[in-house]
Design an enzyme around this catalytic site. Structure first.
Site, PDB file in Angstrom:
ATOM      1  N   GLY A 106      -6.672  -4.338   2.104  1.00  0.00           N
ATOM      2  CA  GLY A 106      -7.668  -4.527   3.146  1.00  0.00           C
ATOM      3  C   GLY A 106      -7.043  -4.843   4.492  1.00  0.00           C
ATOM      4  O   GLY A 106      -5.824  -4.943   4.622  1.00  0.00           O
TER       5      GLY A 106
ATOM      6  N   LYS B 106       0.853  -1.185   0.000  1.00  0.00           N
ATOM      7  CA  LYS B 106       0.000   0.000   0.000  1.00  0.00           C
ATOM      8  C   LYS B 106       0.891   1.236   0.000  1.00  0.00           C
ATOM      9  O   LYS B 106       1.594   1.484   0.961  1.00  0.00           O
ATOM     10  CB  LYS B 106      -0.905  -0.007   1.238  1.00  0.00           C
ATOM     11  CG  LYS B 106      -1.762  -1.273   1.342  1.00  0.00           C
ATOM     12  CD  LYS B 106      -2.338  -1.474   2.721  1.00  0.00           C
ATOM     13  CE  LYS B 106      -3.128  -2.779   2.795  1.00  0.00           C
ATOM     14  NZ  LYS B 106      -3.638  -3.069   4.141  1.00  0.00           N
TER      15      LYS B 106
ATOM     16  N   LYS C 207      -4.528   5.189   4.275  1.00  0.00           N
ATOM     17  CA  LYS C 207      -4.868   4.764   5.638  1.00  0.00           C
ATOM     18  C   LYS C 207      -3.614   4.647   6.491  1.00  0.00           C
ATOM     19  O   LYS C 207      -3.681   4.771   7.717  1.00  0.00           O
ATOM     20  CB  LYS C 207      -5.688   3.471   5.623  1.00  0.00           C
ATOM     21  CG  LYS C 207      -4.959   2.223   5.139  1.00  0.00           C
ATOM     22  CD  LYS C 207      -4.302   1.451   6.279  1.00  0.00           C
ATOM     23  CE  LYS C 207      -3.425   0.349   5.735  1.00  0.00           C
ATOM     24  NZ  LYS C 207      -2.738  -0.386   6.824  1.00  0.00           N
TER      25      LYS C 207
END
Length: 320
Positions: free
Chosen positions: A131, A102, A186
């Site tokens: 996820g 990510k 995130k």
């Protein structure tokens, strides 16, 4: 499926362990001399998981790629372009490529799927796997849900069907851009959460989560994606594992930074914060949390001052 996983870190080694558990023929690739890979060669464990005997290890990239139908990559986002350059020199045409990290390239602001297309063109069919979840929980048998997304619907379907098990339920992503931006950003929110923990202001995490999701949704929309994707598993759905968990690398980095400790390695969210500021400027979108995290990490403002200014914004500003 014959699978090669590139990257012997905690996430890459888990993916190799997991896919072997699913019945696939797996090889874990690491560079010769890499300490994490050497540990697996010596003991077959990294302290978090133990690789079963049937899972192969290899340090020859050409051989590792040649044997595979599917190549899964789990390396630092900022070193990904260099790896792609190596892959481009190999016969990779027609193989499947799954990105299990990510991040955003900080110098260009490109998503990792865009970097892939820039270097490889259409030689490999690419997908992302993102996820929530921590290795420590998965190896204890605690299940979770994750997302696979791709510009190729057949590839997405094939991977979801091949990789799903009782341990991970995969959902079909419907917004590649949004899922990449949501998953990468995130980590920045995770660093902010750690900073709040370090300042003993953890009660502000509710405001952090609600405002963080909204600002990322704004960016996704400005870039041409679906803002609602920020409320799915790639971003908001990953907050429990990133904002609260003691296993969260980025949360712990933020806490250690505020306490002026030494964490030992750079968290991926540090480079992503820089990339998010670049995207904020490029698309004319206000990203106060990402910008504040970057300013604190770069030393432009102190943690207490930066976070106080962030959470004392007006009520009108907070909801837009």
């Amino acid at each position: 499926m014959k699978i090669t996983v590139i990257g012997p870190g905690r996430w890459g080694s888990f993916i190799a362990w997991y896919l072997h558990r699913c019945g696939h023929e797996v090889l874990l690739y690491g560079r010769a001399g890499d300490e994490k890979f050497l540990q697996f060669q010596r003991t077959r464990t990294n302290g978090l998981l133990t690789l079963p005997e049937g899972l192969a290890l290899g340090s020859d990239l050409a051989e590792a790629v040649a044997r595979a139908e599917t190549v899964i990559v789990s390396v630092g986002a900022q070193s990904y372009r260099g790896l792609l350059t190596e892959l481009a020199a190999l016969p990779v045409d027609g193989k499947k490529l799954v990105l299990c990290m990510k991040g955003i390239e900080k110098k260009s602001g490109l998503r990792l799927s865009e970097v892939t297309a820039e270097v490889l063109g259409d030689r490999m069919r690419a997908a992302i796997w993102v996820g929530p979840g921590h290795v420590q929980d998965f190896v204890r048998g605690i299940p979770n849900c994750m997302v696979i997304d791709s510009a190729s619907e057949p590839l997405k379907k094939e991977l979801v069907e091949s990789f799903s098990s009782d341990l991970i339920r995969f959902y079909y992503g419907g917004d590649l851009l949004g899922n990449e931006i949501g998953a990468a950003s995130k980590n920045v929110i995770g660093i902010a959460a750690g900073m709040l923990d370090g300042l003993q202001k953890s009660s502000l995490k509710g405001a952090l989560m609600s405002r963080g999701t909204r600002e990322i949704a704004r960016l996704i929309e400005a870039m041409g994606g679906n803002g609602m994707t920020a409320y799915g598993l790639s971003h908001l759905g990953d907050y429990e594992a990133t904002v609260f968990s003691q296993h969260s690398h980025n949360r712990m980095y933020g806490e250690t930074f505020v306490k002026q400790g030494h964490y030992g390695e750079l968290a991926e969210g540090v480079a992503t914060a820089e990339a998010m500021v670049l995207l904020a400027n490029r698309y004319g979108v206000e990203l106060p949390i990402c910008r504040t995290v970057h300013e604190v990490l770069s030393g432009e403002v102190g943690p207490a001052e930066g976070l106080a200014g962030l959470f004392l914004r007006s009520l009108k500003d907070e909801m837009i």
